[in-house]
Design an enzyme around this catalytic site. Structure first.
Site, mmCIF file in Angstrom:
data_model
loop_
_atom_site.group_PDB
_atom_site.id
_atom_site.type_symbol
_atom_site.label_atom_id
_atom_site.label_comp_id
_atom_site.label_asym_id
_atom_site.label_seq_id
_atom_site.Cartn_x
_atom_site.Cartn_y
_atom_site.Cartn_z
ATOM 1 N NE ARG A 100 12.787 68.692 -59.492
ATOM 2 C CZ ARG A 100 11.510 69.302 -59.547
ATOM 3 N NH1 ARG A 100 11.505 70.485 -59.726
ATOM 4 N NH2 ARG A 100 10.391 68.728 -59.699
ATOM 5 C CG HIS A 127 8.205 65.163 -63.217
ATOM 6 N ND1 HIS A 127 8.639 64.850 -61.779
ATOM 7 C CD2 HIS A 127 7.903 66.776 -63.060
ATOM 8 C CE1 HIS A 127 8.259 65.839 -60.900
ATOM 9 N NE2 HIS A 127 7.825 66.928 -61.533
ATOM 10 C CD GLN A 130 3.526 67.034 -62.194
ATOM 11 O OE1 GLN A 130 3.925 67.616 -61.367
ATOM 12 N NE2 GLN A 130 2.015 67.299 -61.923
ATOM 13 C CB CYS A 256 3.167 69.449 -64.206
ATOM 14 S SG CYS A 256 4.177 70.292 -65.528
HETATM 15 N N1 CP Z 1 5.482 70.228 -60.852
HETATM 16 C C1 CP Z 1 6.531 70.270 -60.353
HETATM 17 O O1 CP Z 1 7.465 69.321 -60.054
HETATM 18 O O2 CP Z 1 6.796 71.688 -59.617
HETATM 19 P P1 CP Z 1 8.152 71.768 -58.721
HETATM 20 O O3 CP Z 1 8.998 71.977 -60.013
HETATM 21 O O4 CP Z 1 7.717 73.086 -58.105
HETATM 22 O O5 CP Z 1 8.571 70.934 -58.028
HETATM 23 N N1 NVA Z 2 9.352 70.332 -67.699
HETATM 24 C C1 NVA Z 2 9.780 70.922 -66.552
HETATM 25 C C2 NVA Z 2 9.116 70.469 -65.388
HETATM 26 C C3 NVA Z 2 8.682 71.421 -64.349
HETATM 27 C C4 NVA Z 2 7.919 70.711 -63.135
HETATM 28 C C5 NVA Z 2 10.832 71.264 -66.342
HETATM 29 O O1 NVA Z 2 11.843 70.438 -66.291
HETATM 30 O O2 NVA Z 2 11.309 72.137 -65.776
#
Ligand code: CP
Ligand code: NVA
Length: 319
Positions: A100, A127, A130, A256
């Protein structure tokens, strides 16, 4: 070797393959196969996470493997060691990586240099884990998305919106993105994605007759400096009861998570659809297992490393 770097790079058949595995892992938990037995998977996280981190840690463990969580700022990466060097070190020690981070190029480079299956656990651009979960969750509750209408409201230029964009053509549903100027997806990304995509500044037009209403946070990780401007510009795009009434009766509402009440989603709307939203969160676990299973199925074992019982790719050269 397989990687999961973006929805853009997946074929429709590959998406179907993963979604089929999600159903199987969900149905069979906890007595499903353990394809990661004897493996260690690195999880390099440069951004916060609850769902993605926990679902991968539990998922890798339940598949027989060992997750090794590495906060990006605790390892030498955080002091400037290049991603391609980190990749070549970890590729000689672990069997796969979940990353990540900010730049999509970093996960692409890690995959190219490490020689081990690599998963994008969120970048600024996509993502994919997700969206695979979301596709499964819709199908589980309402059947195929093909021919249906999905409305994404809010920050249409964010990673989650982009992954939806690339899924639309592949699974043949209509996608409407409602966002103000400055928060609409880049036209080049829309062109690359193809499919039946409408970009509008009118949230009501996007929601009208939709089968699924979807939103995400207005201030994505890394965009904190723009918070005030984002809250102002995106306020008219809140997912609320007024928009739900315009959608198809029985339309699903998804988020999400994490959710900011009365910002991107009205509290009452969130609570009315909490069952679907937390089902989505649970399905992250089943989906991560499916992704891991799909990746290791194609893990080619270099002959010289056969005795190690793993896929660490010491001889890797960038693709
Ligand atoms: N939706 C999602 O990716 O959540 P987190 O940021 O908690 O991993
Ligand atoms: N768009 C958001 C998604 C979090 C799961 C971010 O990147 O913070």
């Amino acid at each position: 070797m397989r990687h999961l770097l973006s929805v853009e790079q997946l074929t429709p058949d590959e998406i179907e393959d993963v979604l089929g595995r999600v159903a199987a892992f969900k149905a069979k938990r906890p007595s499903h196969p353990q394809p990661l037995r004897g493996q260690t998977w690195a999880m390099i996280f440069a951004k916060s996470s609850t769902r993605t981190r926990v679902s991968f840690e539990v998922g890798i463990h339940e598949l027989g493997g060992r997750p090794l969580f590495l906060n990006a700022s605790d390892i030498q990466l955080g002091r400037g060691e290049p991603i391609k060097d980190t990749a070549r070190v970890l590729g000689r020690m672990v069997h796969g990586a979940v990353i990540r981070t900010y730049a999509q190029q970093d996960v692409e480079d890690f995959a190219a240099y490490s020689g081990i299956p690599t998963i994008n656990a969120l970048t600024d651009e996509e993502h994919p884990c997700q969206i695979l979960t979301d596709l499964f969750t819709y199908r589980e509750q309402q059947g195929s998305l093909a021919g249906r209408v999905v409305a994404f409201l809010g920050d249409g230029a964010c990673n989650v919106a982009a992954s939806w964009l690339f899924a639309a053509a592949k699974l043949d549903f209509q996608l409407r993105i409602a966002a103000p100027a400055g928060f609409q997806p880049d036209p080049e990304t829309v062109r690359r994605a193809g499919g039946r995509v409408t970009i509008t500044a009118d949230p009501a037009a996007a929601a009208a007759g939709a089968d699924l209403l979807y939103t995400d946070v207005w201030v994505s990780m890394g965009k904190e400096a723009e918070q005030a401007q984002r809250l102002r510009a995106l306020a008219p795009y809140q997912l609320n009861e007024r928009l739900v009434r315009l959608a198809q009766p029985g339309a699903l509402v998804m988020h999400c998570l994490p959710a900011y009440r009365d910002k991107e989603i009205e509290e009452a709307t969130f609570e009315a659809h909490a069952d679907t939203i937390f089902r989505q969160a649970e399905n992250r676990l089943h989906t991560q297992k499916a992704i891991l299973d799909w990746l290791v199925e194609r893990q080619v074992e270099p002959a010289s490393r056969g005795a190690r019982g793993g896929g660490a790719g010491a001889e890797a050269t960038p693709a």
